[in-house]
Each structure stands twice: as C-alpha cells, then as structure tokens.
Design a protein around this motif. Sequence first.
Motif, mmCIF file in Angstrom:
data_model
loop_
_atom_site.group_PDB
_atom_site.id
_atom_site.type_symbol
_atom_site.label_atom_id
_atom_site.label_comp_id
_atom_site.label_asym_id
_atom_site.label_seq_id
_atom_site.Cartn_x
_atom_site.Cartn_y
_atom_site.Cartn_z
ATOM 1 N N THR A 1 -28.119 31.172 13.607
ATOM 2 C CA THR A 1 -26.723 30.965 13.963
ATOM 3 C C THR A 1 -26.546 31.110 15.465
ATOM 4 O OG1 THR A 1 -26.028 31.910 11.844
ATOM 5 C CG2 THR A 1 -24.349 31.725 13.553
ATOM 6 N N ALA A 2 -25.869 30.166 16.081
ATOM 7 C CA ALA A 2 -25.589 30.274 17.511
ATOM 8 C C ALA A 2 -24.705 31.484 17.770
ATOM 9 C CB ALA A 2 -24.895 29.006 17.999
ATOM 10 N N PHE A 3 -24.942 32.156 18.900
ATOM 11 C CA PHE A 3 -24.147 33.328 19.254
ATOM 12 C C PHE A 3 -22.661 32.984 19.227
ATOM 13 C CE2 PHE A 3 -22.114 36.373 22.059
ATOM 14 C CZ PHE A 3 -22.780 37.561 21.799
ATOM 15 N N SER A 4 -22.314 31.806 19.720
ATOM 16 C CA SER A 4 -20.913 31.391 19.796
ATOM 17 C C SER A 4 -20.293 31.134 18.431
ATOM 18 C CB SER A 4 -20.792 30.129 20.650
ATOM 19 O OG SER A 4 -21.552 29.067 20.086
ATOM 20 N N GLU A 5 -21.126 31.062 17.393
ATOM 21 C CA GLU A 5 -20.626 30.809 16.041
ATOM 22 C C GLU A 5 -20.866 31.992 15.100
ATOM 23 O OE1 GLU A 5 -22.384 27.189 14.677
ATOM 24 O OE2 GLU A 5 -21.366 25.935 16.154
ATOM 25 N N ASN A 6 -21.269 33.103 15.675
ATOM 26 C CA ASN A 6 -21.526 34.297 14.860
ATOM 27 C C ASN A 6 -20.252 35.138 14.821
ATOM 28 O OD1 ASN A 6 -22.426 36.607 13.618
ATOM 29 N ND2 ASN A 6 -24.236 36.854 14.901
ATOM 30 N N TYR A 7 -19.500 35.031 13.737
ATOM 31 C CA TYR A 7 -18.211 35.705 13.638
ATOM 32 C C TYR A 7 -18.308 36.980 12.796
ATOM 33 C CZ TYR A 7 -16.860 31.050 15.218
ATOM 34 O OH TYR A 7 -16.764 29.881 15.921
ATOM 35 N N GLN A 8 -19.374 37.710 12.955
ATOM 36 C CA GLN A 8 -19.588 38.933 12.181
ATOM 37 C C GLN A 8 -18.411 39.910 12.248
ATOM 38 O OE1 GLN A 8 -20.891 42.250 13.824
ATOM 39 N NE2 GLN A 8 -20.132 43.052 11.895
ATOM 40 N N PRO A 9 -17.759 40.118 13.405
ATOM 41 C CA PRO A 9 -16.632 41.054 13.434
ATOM 42 C C PRO A 9 -15.483 40.661 12.502
ATOM 43 C CG PRO A 9 -17.401 40.623 15.661
ATOM 44 C CD PRO A 9 -18.096 39.639 14.771
ATOM 45 N N LEU A 10 -15.334 39.368 12.221
ATOM 46 C CA LEU A 10 -14.284 38.937 11.301
ATOM 47 C C LEU A 10 -14.674 39.175 9.848
ATOM 48 C CD1 LEU A 10 -13.071 35.541 12.824
ATOM 49 C CD2 LEU A 10 -11.979 37.783 13.005
ATOM 50 N N ILE A 11 -15.961 39.084 9.575
ATOM 51 C CA ILE A 11 -16.443 39.224 8.197
ATOM 52 C C ILE A 11 -16.430 40.677 7.768
ATOM 53 C CG2 ILE A 11 -18.424 38.841 6.662
ATOM 54 C CD1 ILE A 11 -19.204 36.540 8.638
ATOM 55 N N GLY A 12 -16.876 41.571 8.681
ATOM 56 C CA GLY A 12 -16.895 42.991 8.380
ATOM 57 C C GLY A 12 -18.235 43.620 8.673
ATOM 58 N N PRO A 13 -18.338 44.937 8.498
ATOM 59 C CA PRO A 13 -19.586 45.651 8.781
ATOM 60 C C PRO A 13 -20.761 45.035 8.031
ATOM 61 C CG PRO A 13 -17.807 47.190 8.366
ATOM 62 C CD PRO A 13 -17.281 45.839 8.017
ATOM 63 N N ARG A 14 -21.845 44.791 8.762
ATOM 64 C CA ARG A 14 -23.004 44.130 8.177
ATOM 65 C C ARG A 14 -24.137 45.129 7.958
ATOM 66 N NH1 ARG A 14 -24.311 38.614 10.941
ATOM 67 N NH2 ARG A 14 -22.511 38.060 9.661
ATOM 68 N N LYS A 15 -24.853 44.964 6.862
ATOM 69 C CA LYS A 15 -25.954 45.858 6.534
ATOM 70 C C LYS A 15 -27.035 45.792 7.603
ATOM 71 C CE LYS A 15 -29.411 46.904 2.996
ATOM 72 N NZ LYS A 15 -29.994 46.512 1.671
#
Length: 668
Positions: free
Chosen positions: A530-544
């Motif tokens: 995933t491109a850094f500019s398309e990594n929306y992890q903060p919107l999805i939530g805490p990641r394992k």
Amino acid sequence: MKNKTYSIFGAGASGLYTAWRLLNGETSGEAHQSKQLHEGDTLELYDWGQYDFSKEHKGTRAAGARVCTWHYQDEKSNSYLELGGMRYSEWDGKNDAMSGGHRLVTTVIKQLGLDKYSIPFNESTNPLYYLRTKNMYYNDISKDNPAPYNVKNDGASQPPDNGFNIVEELAVTKDTGPQTRAEWCKFYQEGRITAETSESSVFQKGDLLKNIGYWNLMFDQLGSEGYNYTNDGNGYTSNVINWNSAVAFQANNEFTPGTEYKTLTHGYSSMFNALFDAIVKLAKEKGVNFEYHPNTRLHSILEIDNVIHYTIARREDPNKKSASKTTAAAWLAMPRGSLDLVAQATRYENHKGLDVLNHRKVQLYLESAVLQPSYKVGMFFDSPWWMANAPFPPPYPAPIISYEVTTDVLHALAKEGYPKQYLVEIEKSKNPVVIETPFASAADLVSTVEKIIGASLSLAQKAQLLDASERNTIGPSVTDTPIRQVVYFGNNALDQNAKPVYGILASYDDEQFTSFWEELEYSTDSVEKTAFSENYQPLIGPRKAPDVMVKMLRQQLAAVHFGPYADYSAVPEPLETRYMDWSLPPFNAGYHAYAAHYDICDVQQKIRKPSQLIKGADANIFIVGEAYSNDQAWVEGAFCTAESVLNDFFGIKPIISNKEYPFICPCS
C-alpha cells in the motif's frame, strides 16, 4: 424564509463541538437570528472515517479523530489505553485571569454530565529515566549522580527539564513576564530577550522571540550536550524542534513532573460519543434535519457567485469526486494535512469562482502550522510486572505509586464510617490543600492530614485513608530509545471484579522516531503493498502489531526497567499489542506547532475565516481545529477555535465568559 444547509467536514473534536453549539447556542441579538439553525434547516456532518458513535452509528474505531480509546479485546468494560489524545487540565470554574485549566473541555464535560466520570491522570513526581544506557530517577539526579551528559555549568546534575527553565529565563521568570492567557498572547507578538547574553551568543538582548527558532535558541544557550539532555529527557522531541520560541516558552511550562491532569473512567473517547448523542437529540428537538455521512471526505471547495460549492469523494475512491453540492456555510474541521489535500484538487486547474484555500496569503498562513507526526503502541499484560510490588519486581520499577484525595475518596471514606469532622476539614483545607494534591509517599499524606485535622490518625484510619487514595498508574517513564515514553494505565476496567488485565502505552513518541516503528509494521518476509499516501490506518483503528514489533518493544522495555544488559524475555509476552501511526493520512500528524517568523495572533484571527486574507472577499468557509489554535496539541484548542467562529461570525453567545480567557489570541 428558505431553508438553509450548513456543512461540517470532519467529525473530530472541532467538528462535533461546532455541530453541538450550532444547535444549543443562544444568539446575542435579533440581527443574528437568520444565521441560526431553525426547523426545516439541514446540518450535514461529513467524515472520512466511520467512528463508533452509538448503536445506530457503529464504526471501525473509537470516536474522537486524534483521540482514540482502545479497550482490551475491543470490549468496553475491559481495561483501556489511550492511543491518541488522552487527558485535559481541569478548570476550577473561577473566571479570574490567573485561574488555569482547559475551560472549554471542563465545561463540555460538565454540561454533558460526564464530570462524575472525571478522575486524576497521575503524573509522577519522580519519573524513571533511561538515558544513554543509564537507569536513574528524577529525584536522584545530583552532582554526585549526574546524568550521562557533558553539560556546561554542571547542567547534568539537574533534572532534564531544567534546560527549559534556563532558556525561558532569557525573558520570563517567576516574577517577571506574562502570567495570564491574555498576557501570553501579547508576548507571542512582542516578547523579546530581556536578559544580557554573552558576546559569543548568537541571540542578544532585544531580539524578538517569535523570529527565533526554538532549537536554534536552545542550542545557542545550552550547547550541544545541554540541548541533547533536554531533548532526550523531556520525552517529546516535538517540544524542542525549531518552532516559534515565544510560543515554546509557554507550551513547555506544561511538561514538568507533578502537573495535574484528568481523564474519564470510560476513556477520553467517551466525551465524543456523548457529544454525538447530544447533537442527535438536539437536532430532533429543534426539527433540524441532521445528516451524518461517514466514509466521505471533502474533495474540493470553491465560492461561486456568493454560494459555497463543494465536491465529495467516497472512501473506496477518495481521490475522485463522487458528487457536487452547495451549502450556505462550510466548516473545515480538519488539520493542516487534510486541508492541503482538499486544496490540491483545484490547485492546478482553471475553474470559476474563488479558490480560498489556494490564495497565496492563505497558503502562507496555512503553512504557519508545523506537522508533528507521532506514534503510539499499546500493550496489555496479565500482571503489572513494572511495579515495585510485583511478585518479581524489576530493578528499576515505575515510581507511580502515589496518593491523592479526591471527592470520590472522601465519599468512599464516609461510607466506611470515617469521622465526619475529619472529612470536612480535609475537604475545606487551604494551607496546605489536600484535595487533588498528589503525595509521593504515604507518610507525607498522613502527616499533612494530621496537621489539617489537628489530631493523630489511628492505625485503622491511616490504612483506610491510604487504601482509598492510592494511585498506581500513569507515570511516564522516559528514555532516549525509540519507545521514548512509557505510560502505565494499569487495570482500569469498569468491572474491577473481573480477571485483571493491565495496560501500558509501551511507546509514545513523535518526530524522527515514528519511522523507526513504521518499518516494523510488517513482518520480515513481507513486501510493501500500500502506498504511504493511501494507508489510512488511523481511520480504521488500532492495528495488531507483528511479532517483530512486539519483540523490539520488549527489548527496549527490558532496558528501561531491568537495566541495559537485560534480555527481552525479562518482559513477559503481552496478551495483545496494537499501534496507531498518526503520521499516516488523513491526519499526517498527531499534533501541530507554530513556525517561527509568524505573528500567530494574526494567524489565529484570520485563518479561521480565510477569506479575510483576500481583499474584497467574504466567503462563508471556516477553518477550525487545534492546528491553528492557542492550545495546539489539545482538545481545548479545537473547542476554542470552533467557539470563536460561532461567537464572532454567527452571533452565538460565548459558552463561558471570555473576558479573562480569550478563546483565540486577539491582535494588538
């Protein structure tokens, strides 16, 4: 009268606050009545994410944008950690200029009925440090036991926060300089170095502090080792970057051991759940059509023929507009990174109307906010292995056991039959004050209480007092390794009868250390997908967290608590580990700071309605949030900018008196 639509883009602190106050605010006169929301009007709330607001509006993560409470196993009755903003400074309700605290956050919590859930967020008075492979405690740093830095003038024999004091005394001392919020605003514009500096100093008496980078000033006054010691030991790299020195003086007053903060027993995110519920209820009562649109971002915005035109994009394809709409007024409740993305959509094309965000003066003011990336990793364990009273305590336990008497403690003691007169004397104590004063030792609390009541406590009464007032959470511990800070949340589950689970914020860092952890977000046999500019992890939530990140965390936690040569296995395997990378879009930062060479008071006044910077323009496009506030990095800043817009442009009466507490800085 034709029905109108108001549109808010962003469902974080400033967006929710704006919606809430549009619905419950009182106008200051008939002239502003037409600007208020009435029956049949529409209030739109858009958000790129999908926060877990309520049973009717479920989501992928806790509410609050850059506030994010995470419960063990995602069960809200379990222990929790804060993986974003996590605390506030409580205001005592006094409207005098010298009264401290976050006045709007305190007011919101009270009006929403959440004050009964407010509890101390305990800052240690004697934090643990692990710097340059040396373990030490704040109170033990001395001439005979200096920190491992070659600081001039025996600076290593003082705690690391002393570097802040040395630099601040160039213009501000305990007897001189700004003391009130309004005085600090004036200082941001006019503050100068007032002390005589040496001939060899780069910066001299009379220099304007707003035009000096803070890193430059610290290096000039403290030297390389002095700067490094203050940087490493304060735990926040963001505090010592090259930002506006005038603002840094005030902001860094916050970060000293023993500062009093509070949080909420249900987690800080619960404030935003309560705000959302209040919005839904108020809209229904007023007959306002409230529309919540999750998974939708603002794509572009223009003013054409005195009407606000905007396009939106959907989560599945956020770079392509999916619809075009109009509105009477738009609030861009978003940080600088998100604002930049909106501006890009129209920056390079010919179009009709006024492109407010891309005007040169607006761009200049937008760039006054420096993006500060941050990273947090939380871990849950089945035992508090970091405590001095653990079955196998570490050589360097977290010194987080303290004692604090609150009104809840007094109520608990009353139920146990504690002498009523003693409780009355404790509650009204003035010199010294007992209520909500942290005591580092049991002996200090007992002796102070005995002085207040004028009697000796029995052994049973001492035990009752200490049991009820003991605190064994928070900290933090500080290190120069990439974990930077460790915050101990402990077993804070609502159900204290359940099997205990103990949480720690195992890494709380910012600036250059975020990239250290980003490379550990993947296993050793994976490739980037995933491109850094398309990594929306903060919107999805805490990641394992993957195994490599967990092992790295255990390795550094072992050094902090067991010594530099400890094996990672000294720290037990966690039950669960998750991270939040706030450097990722759409926030691109955990918080913000003001750059040097700006009049930040003018920035605060003008950027909230950016068309003020364009000659002859008057577009109802507003920018709110902490990024351009007088309280950057705090929820208070988001609330204050939102309140100021509603007061000044919509005629809504201030929620509290702002006579001695300007929500944003006035211009001189």
